[in-house]
Design a protein around this motif. Sequence first.
Motif, PDB file in Angstrom:
ATOM      1  N   GLN A  33      53.129  71.608  77.727  1.00 11.36           N
ATOM      2  CA  GLN A  33      52.648  70.268  78.053  1.00 11.36           C
ATOM      3  C   GLN A  33      51.416  70.366  78.942  1.00 11.36           C
ATOM      4  O   GLN A  33      51.395  71.138  79.901  1.00 11.36           O
ATOM      5  N   THR A  35      48.668  68.846  81.641  1.00 10.67           N
ATOM      6  CA  THR A  35      48.619  67.859  82.718  1.00 10.67           C
ATOM      7  C   THR A  35      47.544  66.831  82.397  1.00 10.67           C
ATOM      8  O   THR A  35      46.743  67.015  81.471  1.00 10.67           O
ATOM      9  N   LYS A  36      47.509  65.749  83.187  1.00  8.13           N
ATOM     10  CA  LYS A  36      46.495  64.714  82.963  1.00  8.13           C
ATOM     11  C   LYS A  36      45.089  65.271  83.115  1.00  8.13           C
ATOM     12  O   LYS A  36      44.201  64.954  82.332  1.00  8.13           O
ATOM     13  N   SER A  37      44.891  66.109  84.117  1.00  8.57           N
ATOM     14  CA  SER A  37      43.549  66.661  84.347  1.00  8.57           C
ATOM     15  C   SER A  37      43.145  67.609  83.220  1.00  8.57           C
ATOM     16  O   SER A  37      41.984  67.639  82.808  1.00  8.57           O
ATOM     17  N   GLU A  38      44.098  68.390  82.694  1.00  5.16           N
ATOM     18  CA  GLU A  38      43.794  69.274  81.567  1.00  5.16           C
ATOM     19  C   GLU A  38      43.448  68.459  80.322  1.00  5.16           C
ATOM     20  O   GLU A  38      42.517  68.805  79.589  1.00  5.16           O
ATOM     21  N   ARG A  39      44.208  67.384  80.100  1.00  3.87           N
ATOM     22  CA  ARG A  39      43.905  66.513  78.965  1.00  3.87           C
ATOM     23  C   ARG A  39      42.535  65.873  79.102  1.00  3.87           C
ATOM     24  O   ARG A  39      41.776  65.801  78.141  1.00  3.87           O
ATOM     25  N   ALA A  40      42.206  65.417  80.320  1.00  2.00           N
ATOM     26  CA  ALA A  40      40.898  64.804  80.569  1.00  2.00           C
ATOM     27  C   ALA A  40      39.782  65.810  80.338  1.00  2.00           C
ATOM     28  O   ALA A  40      38.744  65.477  79.761  1.00  2.00           O
ATOM     29  N   ASP A  43      39.430  66.325  76.587  1.00  5.25           N
ATOM     30  CA  ASP A  43      38.780  65.153  76.003  1.00  5.25           C
ATOM     31  C   ASP A  43      37.288  65.150  76.305  1.00  5.25           C
ATOM     32  O   ASP A  43      36.471  64.829  75.436  1.00  5.25           O
TER      33      ASP A  43
END
Length: 82
Positions: A33, A35-40, A43
Amino acid sequence: MKCPRCGVENGSRTICNECGYFMYRAVDQNRKQMTKSERAREDAKIIWKNVSRVLRVAWMVLVIIVMSFLMIAVLTYFFNGV
C-alpha cells in the motif's frame, strides 16, 4: 518463501533457487500500500511526463512555424530581385 512446485525454502526470494519457479503473483494481497505522499509523488511524475510531452510537441510546432516564415522571407527576397 517456500516454493509451491518443489517445496524448497528460498527465504525472501521470489524465484526458486532449485527449479526457477516464479513464486510472486500480482494479486491484491502481494501489493504494498502506498502512502498519500507516495501516491502524490507518483501522480506528479505522471502529470509532469504528460506535460513535458505536450511542451515538446508545442516547441516543435513553434520551430516549424518560425522556420517556415524564415524560409518564405528568404525565398521572397531572392525571387523578387531586391
